[in-house]
Design a protein around this motif. Structure first.
Motif, PDB file in Angstrom:
ATOM      1  N   ASP B  25       1.061  -1.126   0.171  1.00 16.89           N
ATOM      2  CA  ASP B  25       0.118  -0.407   0.184  1.00 16.89           C
ATOM      3  C   ASP B  25       0.733   1.240  -0.114  1.00 16.89           C
ATOM      4  O   ASP B  25       0.503   2.808   0.310  1.00 16.89           O
ATOM      5  N   SER B 218      -6.647   7.162  -6.734  1.00 19.63           N
ATOM      6  CA  SER B 218      -8.714   6.924  -7.950  1.00 19.63           C
ATOM      7  C   SER B 218      -8.887   6.530  -6.314  1.00 19.63           C
ATOM      8  O   SER B 218      -8.446   7.240  -5.030  1.00 19.63           O
ATOM      9  N   ARG B 219     -10.475   6.946  -6.421  1.00 17.16           N
ATOM     10  CA  ARG B 219     -11.594   6.653  -5.665  1.00 17.16           C
ATOM     11  C   ARG B 219     -11.525   5.504  -4.757  1.00 17.16           C
ATOM     12  O   ARG B 219     -11.617   5.455  -3.595  1.00 17.16           O
ATOM     13  N   GLU B 220     -10.887   4.685  -5.344  1.00 14.82           N
ATOM     14  CA  GLU B 220     -10.684   3.056  -4.946  1.00 14.82           C
ATOM     15  C   GLU B 220      -9.490   3.096  -4.092  1.00 14.82           C
ATOM     16  O   GLU B 220     -10.071   2.781  -2.499  1.00 14.82           O
ATOM     17  N   ILE B 221      -8.548   3.490  -4.531  1.00 15.84           N
ATOM     18  CA  ILE B 221      -7.302   3.788  -3.284  1.00 15.84           C
ATOM     19  C   ILE B 221      -8.200   5.058  -1.905  1.00 15.84           C
ATOM     20  O   ILE B 221      -7.846   4.674  -0.851  1.00 15.84           O
ATOM     21  N   SER B 223     -10.475   5.518  -1.093  1.00 19.91           N
ATOM     22  CA  SER B 223     -12.232   4.972   0.072  1.00 19.91           C
ATOM     23  C   SER B 223     -11.145   3.625   1.159  1.00 19.91           C
ATOM     24  O   SER B 223     -11.441   3.197   1.863  1.00 19.91           O
ATOM     25  N   ARG B 224      -9.819   2.781   0.589  1.00 21.09           N
ATOM     26  CA  ARG B 224      -9.677   1.697   1.145  1.00 21.09           C
ATOM     27  C   ARG B 224      -8.613   2.232   1.841  1.00 21.09           C
ATOM     28  O   ARG B 224      -8.507   1.894   3.450  1.00 21.09           O
TER      29      ARG B 224
END
Lengths: 245, 245
Positions: B25, B218-221, B223-224
């Motif tokens: 990460d 990204s939004r995915e990154i 959000s996680r």
């Protein structure tokens, strides 16, 4: 038409802007203009276009530097009125920089001073500029620095105990798009783009980046006008020269 | 030799760095590496050089992507030791990026991942890179974002009441030069340069800028891993592809 396109015909804005531009110690005169002319090629015999010409002051200078012809375009009727009355022999036309499809002819050098941050679709603008340049022609432009346009809440500084600028409050650099800012009047619409977006748009339009300038005030300027010291933390302008190949 | 050149052979730094880089990460793996490979041309049959290769992980990937030969160079003995033990068949050499005069041969593609901010004289480095590229060859590099390297006191954030990043504390963007920062250990020497200095150096060395990336999570990154939301305010990396003409 966006609010930004009309703002220069707002009488309050127009008067405020004129005062600002006539101040010999303005950032425009001390930092932006010298950098713009530093990027200029020899204009002798050249066919020159100025996009967002305002009062036509730069147009007059291009002519003085030997340009064969100069065309200035601007969206603002009031700006063009002044430009026409002060610069006889230069052609001025009303045109929206967001739609250059009405632009006729080809040019050797296209300038645009402090207008690009009002353009919504910079990719389309870069394509139109490239399409209006003769092969080997130059595009020289300045805009508000991307660090200035970045914050959604508008550009601002954190002050130290003495009231001097401690640091620039940087937010939203990666959140590109419309910015509703106050500058002379409320609700001036500008567009924030990152460095990479601006330069990639020029490159994709067939324009090779030749030189960039982020003007930094000289020691002489800072010693005479200490308020400019903050430009060492965050420049006010970005300028580029690109060439059509 | 500057402190920066030795830092990777400092055992404390080396262990800390290895842990950081192995974290799936990390910003390096989530943001920098995908952008670097997005900029890469097809490597099939190409002669590839990696400047500041570290453990040689990118070298292995260049090879996997069809490169005919891959050379990795680094200043750190410890890095090269790992690189050699983990990547048989790739040539690794100890070389200082501040002095590439010992570099032999010409290359089709030169990469440099997250090492350019350690180079004192970037003009000289760009000239050396250009001189080592075959005509039509590519230079693809990443570095810490100029907004990260700018503050003399080191990169830092102002927090809101909930402890989230409110804004990036931007200072000294126009004050270019050496930065003595803490990263894993104290006193890591880096060099701050503005966007325009970096790109003008490449252009002046005969390298045409083809594409820039300032990676945004990204939004995915986000959000996680909500900590990455601050990269929308201030990106971590700058990457560029330039081509020798």
């Amino acid at each position: 038409m966006s609010a930004a396109q009309n703002i220069y015909d707002n009488p309050v804005f127009f008067d405020g802007y004129r005062k600002l531009r006539e101040n010999p110690d303005s950032a425009n005169i001390l930092l932006e203009k010298p950098a713009l002319f530093e990027l200029s090629p020899d204009l002798t015999g050249k066919i020159v276009l100025d996009l967002g010409c305002g009062y036509g002051k730069n147009c007059a200078e291009f002519y003085r530097r030997g340009a064969k012809s100069v065309v200035g375009v601007d969206i603002s009727e009031k700006m063009l009125e002044v430009a026409k009355s002060e610069n006889h022999g230069i052609r001025f036309e009303r045109l929206d920089m967001n739609d250059l499809s009405a632009l006729k002819g080809k040019f050797d050098v296209i300038f645009s001073s402090l207008a690009a941050h009002y353009i919504e679709d910079f990719d389309k603008f870069a394509e139109a500029v490239s399409g209006s340049l003769n092969s080997g022609g130059y595009f020289i432009f300045s805009q508000e620095h991307p660090l200035t346009t970045a914050p959604v809440k508008g550009a601002s500084w954190a002050k130290d105990a003495d009231g001097n600028a401690d640091h620039y409050i940087l937010t939203d650099y990666g959140n590109t798009g419309e910015r509703n800012t106050s500058w002379i009047v409320d609700s001036v619409i500008k567009y924030h783009r990152t460095f990479s977006e601006i330069l990639n748009a020029l490159i994709n339009a067939g324009l090779a980046i030749e030189k960039l300038i982020e003007p930094i005030p000289s020691r002489e300027i800072i010693s005479r006008l200490p308020g400019y010291a903050k430009d060492l933390h965050k420049p006010s302008f970005l300028l580029a020269r690109a060439r059509k190949y």
